[in-house]
Design a protein around this motif. Structure first.
Motif, PDB file in Angstrom:
ATOM      1  N   GLN A   1       0.997  -1.280  -0.047  1.00  0.00           N
ATOM      2  CA  GLN A   1      -0.046  -0.206  -0.024  1.00  0.00           C
ATOM      3  C   GLN A   1       0.744   1.214   0.094  1.00  0.00           C
ATOM      4  N   PRO A   2       0.255   2.120  -0.597  1.00  0.00           N
ATOM      5  CA  PRO A   2       1.228   3.681  -0.544  1.00  0.00           C
ATOM      6  C   PRO A   2       1.652   3.926   0.776  1.00  0.00           C
ATOM      7  N   VAL A   3       2.992   4.566   0.715  1.00  0.00           N
ATOM      8  CA  VAL A   3       3.629   5.322   2.105  1.00  0.00           C
ATOM      9  C   VAL A   3       3.930   6.553   1.776  1.00  0.00           C
ATOM     10  N   PRO A   4       3.926   7.424   2.920  1.00  0.00           N
ATOM     11  CA  PRO A   4       4.181   8.777   2.427  1.00  0.00           C
ATOM     12  C   PRO A   4       5.935   9.012   2.164  1.00  0.00           C
ATOM     13  N   ALA A   5       5.757  10.061   1.159  1.00  0.00           N
ATOM     14  CA  ALA A   5       7.176  10.052   0.450  1.00  0.00           C
ATOM     15  C   ALA A   5       8.059  10.369   1.294  1.00  0.00           C
ATOM     16  N   THR A   6       7.722  11.094   2.514  1.00  0.00           N
ATOM     17  CA  THR A   6       8.842  11.642   3.338  1.00  0.00           C
ATOM     18  C   THR A   6       8.995  10.745   4.399  1.00  0.00           C
ATOM     19  N   SER A   7       8.593   9.485   4.483  1.00  0.00           N
ATOM     20  CA  SER A   7       8.795   8.508   5.705  1.00  0.00           C
ATOM     21  C   SER A   7      10.055   7.506   5.051  1.00  0.00           C
ATOM     22  N   MET A   8      10.603   7.003   5.950  1.00  0.00           N
ATOM     23  CA  MET A   8      11.826   5.801   5.694  1.00  0.00           C
ATOM     24  C   MET A   8      11.543   4.909   4.558  1.00  0.00           C
ATOM     25  N   GLU A   9      10.315   4.390   4.476  1.00  0.00           N
ATOM     26  CA  GLU A   9       9.843   3.593   3.492  1.00  0.00           C
ATOM     27  C   GLU A   9       9.717   4.314   2.268  1.00  0.00           C
TER      28      GLU A   9
ATOM     29  N   GLU B   1       0.690   5.482  -6.839  1.00  0.00           N
ATOM     30  CA  GLU B   1       0.512   4.063  -6.462  1.00  0.00           C
ATOM     31  C   GLU B   1       1.274   3.489  -5.377  1.00  0.00           C
ATOM     32  N   TRP B   2       2.537   4.080  -5.330  1.00  0.00           N
ATOM     33  CA  TRP B   2       3.234   3.579  -4.353  1.00  0.00           C
ATOM     34  C   TRP B   2       3.959   4.585  -3.296  1.00  0.00           C
ATOM     35  N   LEU B   3       3.403   5.958  -3.431  1.00  0.00           N
ATOM     36  CA  LEU B   3       3.583   7.042  -2.825  1.00  0.00           C
ATOM     37  C   LEU B   3       2.366   7.870  -2.276  1.00  0.00           C
ATOM     38  N   ASN B   4       2.082   7.870  -1.133  1.00  0.00           N
ATOM     39  CA  ASN B   4       0.979   8.730  -0.958  1.00  0.00           C
ATOM     40  C   ASN B   4       0.947  10.281  -1.318  1.00  0.00           C
ATOM     41  N   PRO B   5      -0.261  10.422  -1.676  1.00  0.00           N
ATOM     42  CA  PRO B   5      -0.020  12.127  -1.914  1.00  0.00           C
ATOM     43  C   PRO B   5       0.139  12.850  -0.887  1.00  0.00           C
ATOM     44  N   VAL B   6       0.700  14.273  -1.087  1.00  0.00           N
ATOM     45  CA  VAL B   6       1.005  15.035   0.054  1.00  0.00           C
ATOM     46  C   VAL B   6      -0.312  15.238   0.633  1.00  0.00           C
ATOM     47  N   SER B   7      -0.194  15.553   1.836  1.00  0.00           N
ATOM     48  CA  SER B   7      -1.329  15.834   2.566  1.00  0.00           C
ATOM     49  C   SER B   7      -1.957  17.260   2.549  1.00  0.00           C
ATOM     50  N   ASP B   8      -3.263  17.574   2.650  1.00  0.00           N
ATOM     51  CA  ASP B   8      -3.878  18.946   2.454  1.00  0.00           C
ATOM     52  C   ASP B   8      -3.136  19.492   3.792  1.00  0.00           C
ATOM     53  N   GLN B   9      -2.754  19.152   4.911  1.00  0.00           N
ATOM     54  CA  GLN B   9      -2.221  19.727   5.792  1.00  0.00           C
ATOM     55  C   GLN B   9      -0.754  20.162   5.550  1.00  0.00           C
TER      56      GLN B   9
ATOM     57  N   GLU C   1       9.167  23.889  -1.348  1.00  0.00           N
ATOM     58  CA  GLU C   1       7.600  24.176  -1.119  1.00  0.00           C
ATOM     59  C   GLU C   1       6.979  23.745  -2.573  1.00  0.00           C
ATOM     60  N   TYR C   2       7.690  24.525  -3.556  1.00  0.00           N
ATOM     61  CA  TYR C   2       7.262  24.024  -4.974  1.00  0.00           C
ATOM     62  C   TYR C   2       6.661  22.817  -5.182  1.00  0.00           C
ATOM     63  N   PHE C   3       7.776  21.923  -4.991  1.00  0.00           N
ATOM     64  CA  PHE C   3       7.600  20.519  -5.283  1.00  0.00           C
ATOM     65  C   PHE C   3       6.446  19.804  -4.160  1.00  0.00           C
ATOM     66  N   GLN C   4       6.298  20.216  -2.842  1.00  0.00           N
ATOM     67  CA  GLN C   4       5.533  19.425  -1.968  1.00  0.00           C
ATOM     68  C   GLN C   4       3.999  19.846  -2.501  1.00  0.00           C
ATOM     69  N   ILE C   5       3.889  21.193  -3.010  1.00  0.00           N
ATOM     70  CA  ILE C   5       2.448  21.606  -3.329  1.00  0.00           C
ATOM     71  C   ILE C   5       2.013  20.910  -4.516  1.00  0.00           C
TER      72      ILE C   5
ATOM     73  N   PRO D   1       7.836  14.262  -5.289  1.00  0.00           N
ATOM     74  CA  PRO D   1       8.499  13.753  -4.407  1.00  0.00           C
ATOM     75  C   PRO D   1      10.036  14.546  -4.688  1.00  0.00           C
ATOM     76  N   TRP D   2      10.620  14.828  -3.401  1.00  0.00           N
ATOM     77  CA  TRP D   2      11.906  15.637  -3.277  1.00  0.00           C
ATOM     78  C   TRP D   2      13.034  14.709  -3.357  1.00  0.00           C
ATOM     79  N   GLN D   3      13.799  14.793  -4.403  1.00  0.00           N
ATOM     80  CA  GLN D   3      14.845  13.637  -4.433  1.00  0.00           C
ATOM     81  C   GLN D   3      16.243  14.481  -4.438  1.00  0.00           C
ATOM     82  N   GLY D   4      16.396  15.591  -3.993  1.00  0.00           N
ATOM     83  CA  GLY D   4      17.644  16.240  -4.104  1.00  0.00           C
ATOM     84  C   GLY D   4      17.746  17.415  -4.897  1.00  0.00           C
TER      85      GLY D   4
END
Length: 278
Positions: free
Chosen positions: A90-98, A133-141, A186-190, A194-197
């Protein structure tokens, strides 16, 4: 207390280091990521290495070391974490270890895979047709925060730049340095990217939004403080546009104590402020 330690990896060639790690009973997998795995290597490139271990005394988020005289970023993940990740499917948060693990595996090169988990992780990603499908979308918060805080910082900067006081001018310079450095994230998160450097971000902007990148570079290079503030204002406005506009004179905005409640209960907080004044 000891915070650093000179390592024997500093004098080892990369291939020799990999051979030693493969012989360790703790190592279940090795993956090279970054520029060396994506054919974007240059004379100043560092080493980026992910190590899968079955046992570790203390959790490590990231480690900076040296390999063959070069800087090296080393990420150490537990085998158990990857096993659980692939089992839940199941999808995981992009900023989690997974999430960080999957992003590195997606573009990385497998060097050693004793358990087969790295290969399975690559297959799992390949079978997903979209990142979502493998990363959760960024939350509204999180997206709300990426709109609120750059706005707050910018409003302070535009207020203080009107002063000729050296203290205010230096404060503006400090805030600009921090703001310009973070606005791309912030541009990428909005936009749920995913931020990859920094280098990956720049290459993506070159393709998808060269205008924003050109404005960013112009803002960085500008030496006149007030012109720099004007350019930064344009940067923030473009970055946060999918969420909302820049703060306008006379408005009220709010950040809630419980961040998980925003933006759902922001309107309630704004009404409360007005009630206090009636």
């Amino acid at each position: 207390m000891i915070f650093t330690k000179e390592s024997i990896s500093h004098t080892l060639r990369f291939d020799d280091l990999i051979a030693r790690l493969q012989n360790s009973a703790f190592v279940d997998g090795l993956l090279s990521f970054g520029s060396r795995a994506t054919d974007t290597i240059s004379p100043i490139s560092d080493y980026d290495l992910l190590i899968l271990v079955n046992q570790i005394p203390v959790g490590i988020f990231q480690m900076m070391t040296h390999i063959d005289g070069r800087m090296a970023d080393v990420v150490i993940n537990r085998t158990s974490m990857v096993t659980e990740l692939l089992a839940q499917v199941q999808p995981v948060p992009a900023t989690s270890m997974e999430g960080y693990f999957l992003q590195k595996v997606k573009l990385g090169e497998i060097l050693y895979d004793k358990t087969g988990l790295l290969t399975k992780a690559k297959q799992y990603i390949a079978e997903s047709s979209k990142t979502a499908e493998w990363l959760n979308p960024v939350s509204d918060q999180a997206r709300y925060a990426s709109w609120f805080w750059p706005n707050v910082g910018l409003y302070h900067i535009r207020r203080m730049v009107q002063s000729n006081d050296p203290i205010y001018e230096t404060a503006v310079d400090m805030m600009l340095m921090g703001g310009i450095g973070s606005i791309c994230r912030e541009y990428f998160q909005i936009r749920n990217l995913p931020w990859q450097g920094e280098k990956v971000a720049i290459r993506l902007l070159e393709k998808q939004d060269p205008g924003f990148l050109a404005l960013f570079r112009e803002c960085v290079d500008e030496s006149d403080r007030r012109k720099k503030v004007d350019l930064y204002t344009q940067l923030v406005e473009r970055a946060i546009a999918p969420i909302g506009p820049l703060f306008a004179p006379g408005i009220t905005a709010v950040c809630l104590e419980d961040r998980s409640q925003q933006p759902a209960r922001v309107e309630e907080a704004l009404r409360f402020w007005e009630e206090l004044l009636e």
